[in-house]
Design a protein around this motif. Structure first.
Motif, PDB file in Angstrom:
ATOM      1  N   LYS A  42       0.828  -1.209   0.000  1.00 52.39           N
ATOM      2  CA  LYS A  42       0.000   0.000   0.000  1.00 52.39           C
ATOM      3  C   LYS A  42       0.862   1.259   0.000  1.00 52.39           C
ATOM      4  CE  LYS A  42      -4.379   1.373   1.824  1.00 52.39           C
ATOM      5  NZ  LYS A  42      -5.443   1.063   2.758  1.00 52.39           N
ATOM      6  N   PHE A  43       1.971   1.221   0.735  1.00 53.49           N
ATOM      7  CA  PHE A  43       2.900   2.360   0.770  1.00 53.49           C
ATOM      8  C   PHE A  43       3.849   2.356  -0.424  1.00 53.49           C
ATOM      9  CE2 PHE A  43       1.890   2.619   5.331  1.00 53.49           C
ATOM     10  CZ  PHE A  43       1.786   3.986   5.470  1.00 53.49           C
ATOM     11  N   MET A  44       3.834   1.259  -1.206  1.00 52.03           N
ATOM     12  CA  MET A  44       4.801   1.054  -2.279  1.00 52.03           C
ATOM     13  C   MET A  44       6.217   1.139  -1.718  1.00 52.03           C
ATOM     14  SD  MET A  44       3.066   2.889  -5.579  1.00 52.03           S
ATOM     15  CE  MET A  44       2.871   4.493  -4.862  1.00 52.03           C
ATOM     16  N   ALA A  45       6.377   0.571  -0.511  1.00 56.20           N
ATOM     17  CA  ALA A  45       7.652   0.615   0.196  1.00 56.20           C
ATOM     18  C   ALA A  45       8.540  -0.550  -0.206  1.00 56.20           C
ATOM     19  CB  ALA A  45       7.417   0.580   1.701  1.00 56.20           C
ATOM     20  N   VAL A  46       9.841  -0.286  -0.188  1.00 55.04           N
ATOM     21  CA  VAL A  46      10.830  -1.317  -0.477  1.00 55.04           C
ATOM     22  C   VAL A  46      11.741  -1.432   0.750  1.00 55.04           C
ATOM     23  CG1 VAL A  46      12.724  -2.024  -1.984  1.00 55.04           C
ATOM     24  CG2 VAL A  46      10.773  -0.769  -2.932  1.00 55.04           C
ATOM     25  N   PRO A  47      11.617  -2.537   1.512  1.00 52.19           N
ATOM     26  CA  PRO A  47      12.491  -2.710   2.679  1.00 52.19           C
ATOM     27  C   PRO A  47      13.803  -3.382   2.291  1.00 52.19           C
ATOM     28  CG  PRO A  47      10.837  -4.419   2.650  1.00 52.19           C
ATOM     29  CD  PRO A  47      10.570  -3.536   1.458  1.00 52.19           C
ATOM     30  N   HIS A  48      14.858  -3.015   2.982  1.00 53.91           N
ATOM     31  CA  HIS A  48      16.149  -3.698   2.837  1.00 53.91           C
ATOM     32  C   HIS A  48      16.576  -4.098   4.236  1.00 53.91           C
ATOM     33  CE1 HIS A  48      20.229  -4.728   1.879  1.00 53.91           C
ATOM     34  NE2 HIS A  48      19.963  -4.567   0.592  1.00 53.91           N
ATOM     35  N   TYR A  49      16.411  -5.403   4.537  1.00 50.66           N
ATOM     36  CA  TYR A  49      16.598  -5.873   5.904  1.00 50.66           C
ATOM     37  C   TYR A  49      18.049  -5.791   6.371  1.00 50.66           C
ATOM     38  CZ  TYR A  49      11.906  -7.465   5.019  1.00 50.66           C
ATOM     39  OH  TYR A  49      10.573  -7.496   4.704  1.00 50.66           O
ATOM     40  N   ALA A  50      19.006  -6.028   5.495  1.00 46.25           N
ATOM     41  CA  ALA A  50      20.418  -5.991   5.891  1.00 46.25           C
ATOM     42  C   ALA A  50      20.853  -4.578   6.284  1.00 46.25           C
ATOM     43  CB  ALA A  50      21.292  -6.510   4.765  1.00 46.25           C
ATOM     44  N   TYR A  51      20.355  -3.569   5.581  1.00 46.43           N
ATOM     45  CA  TYR A  51      20.722  -2.182   5.882  1.00 46.43           C
ATOM     46  C   TYR A  51      19.748  -1.514   6.860  1.00 46.43           C
ATOM     47  CZ  TYR A  51      24.002  -2.501   2.006  1.00 46.43           C
ATOM     48  OH  TYR A  51      25.024  -2.879   1.180  1.00 46.43           O
ATOM     49  N   LEU A  52      18.685  -2.221   7.247  1.00 45.06           N
ATOM     50  CA  LEU A  52      17.634  -1.661   8.108  1.00 45.06           C
ATOM     51  C   LEU A  52      17.123  -0.338   7.541  1.00 45.06           C
ATOM     52  CD1 LEU A  52      18.755  -2.389  11.780  1.00 45.06           C
ATOM     53  CD2 LEU A  52      17.096  -3.612  10.398  1.00 45.06           C
ATOM     54  N   LYS A  53      16.791  -0.359   6.264  1.00 42.73           N
ATOM     55  CA  LYS A  53      16.266   0.830   5.590  1.00 42.73           C
ATOM     56  C   LYS A  53      14.995   0.449   4.840  1.00 42.73           C
ATOM     57  CE  LYS A  53      20.249   3.602   5.430  1.00 42.73           C
ATOM     58  NZ  LYS A  53      20.321   4.266   6.667  1.00 42.73           N
ATOM     59  N   MET A  54      14.133   1.440   4.682  1.00 41.22           N
ATOM     60  CA  MET A  54      12.930   1.259   3.883  1.00 41.22           C
ATOM     61  C   MET A  54      12.724   2.546   3.092  1.00 41.22           C
ATOM     62  SD  MET A  54       9.112   0.109   5.072  1.00 41.22           S
ATOM     63  CE  MET A  54       8.789   1.501   6.119  1.00 41.22           C
ATOM     64  N   LYS A  55      12.424   2.397   1.820  1.00 46.12           N
ATOM     65  CA  LYS A  55      12.203   3.563   0.963  1.00 46.12           C
ATOM     66  C   LYS A  55      10.813   3.471   0.351  1.00 46.12           C
ATOM     67  CE  LYS A  55      16.978   4.510  -0.039  1.00 46.12           C
ATOM     68  NZ  LYS A  55      17.838   5.224  -0.950  1.00 46.12           N
ATOM     69  N   MET A  56      10.187   4.664   0.182  1.00 45.33           N
ATOM     70  CA  MET A  56       8.860   4.748  -0.414  1.00 45.33           C
ATOM     71  C   MET A  56       8.685   6.127  -1.036  1.00 45.33           C
ATOM     72  SD  MET A  56       6.528   5.286   2.970  1.00 45.33           S
ATOM     73  CE  MET A  56       7.485   4.167   3.955  1.00 45.33           C
ATOM     74  N   PRO A  57       7.773   6.238  -2.007  1.00 45.13           N
ATOM     75  CA  PRO A  57       7.529   7.559  -2.587  1.00 45.13           C
ATOM     76  C   PRO A  57       6.793   8.456  -1.584  1.00 45.13           C
ATOM     77  CG  PRO A  57       6.102   5.900  -3.585  1.00 45.13           C
ATOM     78  CD  PRO A  57       7.023   5.182  -2.663  1.00 45.13           C
ATOM     79  N   GLY A  58       7.188   9.745  -1.551  1.00 50.29           N
ATOM     80  CA  GLY A  58       6.537  10.728  -0.682  1.00 50.29           C
ATOM     81  C   GLY A  58       5.875  11.813  -1.502  1.00 50.29           C
ATOM     82  N   THR A  59       5.439  12.913  -0.854  1.00 50.60           N
ATOM     83  CA  THR A  59       4.770  14.012  -1.557  1.00 50.60           C
ATOM     84  C   THR A  59       5.727  14.782  -2.452  1.00 50.60           C
ATOM     85  OG1 THR A  59       5.102  15.382   0.403  1.00 50.60           O
ATOM     86  CG2 THR A  59       2.962  14.308   0.163  1.00 50.60           C
ATOM     87  N   LYS A  60       7.022  14.850  -2.072  1.00 52.97           N
ATOM     88  CA  LYS A  60       7.991  15.622  -2.858  1.00 52.97           C
ATOM     89  C   LYS A  60       9.074  14.753  -3.493  1.00 52.97           C
ATOM     90  CE  LYS A  60       7.326  19.691   0.006  1.00 52.97           C
ATOM     91  NZ  LYS A  60       7.898  20.575   0.989  1.00 52.97           N
ATOM     92  N   CYS A  61       9.552  13.785  -2.745  1.00 56.19           N
ATOM     93  CA  CYS A  61      10.603  12.898  -3.254  1.00 56.19           C
ATOM     94  C   CYS A  61      10.576  11.596  -2.457  1.00 56.19           C
ATOM     95  CB  CYS A  61      11.979  13.579  -3.173  1.00 56.19           C
ATOM     96  SG  CYS A  61      12.463  14.008  -1.498  1.00 56.19           S
ATOM     97  N   ILE A  62      11.591  10.784  -2.610  1.00 58.65           N
ATOM     98  CA  ILE A  62      11.660   9.486  -1.940  1.00 58.65           C
ATOM     99  C   ILE A  62      11.885   9.689  -0.433  1.00 58.65           C
ATOM    100  CG2 ILE A  62      12.950   7.311  -1.763  1.00 58.65           C
ATOM    101  CD1 ILE A  62      11.381   7.560  -4.338  1.00 58.65           C
TER     102      ILE A  62
END
Length: 180
Positions: free
Chosen positions: A72-92
Motif C-alpha cells: 500500500k505504501f509502495m515501500a521497499v524494505p532492505h533488511y540488511a541495511y535496516l532501511k525502507m524507501k517509499m515515494p513521498g509528496t515531494k521525493c523518496i
C-alpha cells in the motif's frame, strides 16, 4: 493498543490465525483495527490507513507491517541495511532503523518464542502423563499378554530354515499350503 487510546470494544472481529510467529504454535488475534500510519514529517510525508491485527501477546515489537501494508505504501524494505524507501509528496522517503534496537528486539523475540514453546511442551507432557495414568497396567510377564489375545495360527504350522548355517533365521508357514 492501550498507548494509542484504542479500547477493546473498538476492535472488529478477525478470522485471521498467525502461524510461524512462534515455531509450532499458532495465535489468534483478539480483533482488528484500522489506523492511519504516517511516515516522515508534516512537510514531506506519506500517510495510509492500514488494518492491524491485534494480538494479546508479549512482544518486543509494537507493530509489524506485513506485505499488504508495504504494498500500500509502495515501500521497499532492505533488511540488511535496516532501511525502507517509499515515494513521498515531494521525493523518496527513507526510513532508517536502529541496529541496537533491532538486535535487542530479535533477542527478546527469540526468548519469547522459546518460553512459549517450552510452556506448550509442558502442557503436552502433562496431558500425556494424565492419559498414561488412566491406562490399565500392563502385565509384567509377556506370556500373560499372549494368553489374553495374541495372534494364534488357525491351522498347523512348521518352521522352514532360511539359512542352513544360521538356524535362528527361519520363517513359519502353514502346513496346509499348496505346494505351488
Amino acid at each position: 493498543m492501550e498507548k494509542l487510546g484504542i479500547k477493546e470494544k473498538q476492535l472488529l472481529p478477525s478470522r485471521t490465525v498467525f502461524h510461524g510467529i512462534v515455531p509450532g504454535l499458532s495465535c489468534s488475534p483478539i480483533g482488528k483495527v484500522k489506523i492511519d500510519v504516517l511516515f516522515d514529517d508534516k512537510d514531506h510525508f506519506r500517510r495510509e490507513p492500514i488494518w492491524f491485527e491485534v494480538v494479546d501477546l508479549d512482544s518486543p515489537y509494537h507493530a509489524l507491517l506485513g506485505r499488504p501494508a508495504l504494498a500500500k505504501f509502495m515501500a521497499v524494505p532492505h533488511y540488511a541495511y535496516l532501511k525502507m524507501k517509499m515515494p513521498g509528496t515531494k521525493c523518496i522517503i527513507t526510513i532508517a532503523g536502529d541496529y541496537q534496537k533491532s538486535a535487542a528486539c530479535a533477542a527478546a523475540s527469540s526468548w519469547l518464542a522459546e518460553s512459549l514453546v517450552i510452556a506448550e511442551e509442558k502442557c503436552i507432557l502433562k496431558r500425556v502423563v494424565t492419559m498414561a495414568s488412566k491406562q490399565p497396567d500392563m502385565p509384567s510377564d509377556p506370556k500373560d499378554t499372549e494368553a489374553q489375545g495374541s495372534f494364534q495360527p488357525a491351522k498347523e504350522t512348521k518352521k522352514i530354515a532360511l539359512d542352513p548355517l544360521h538356524p535362528e533365521r527361519h520363517t513359519i508357514v502353514g502346513t496346509n499350503l499348496d505346494s505351488k
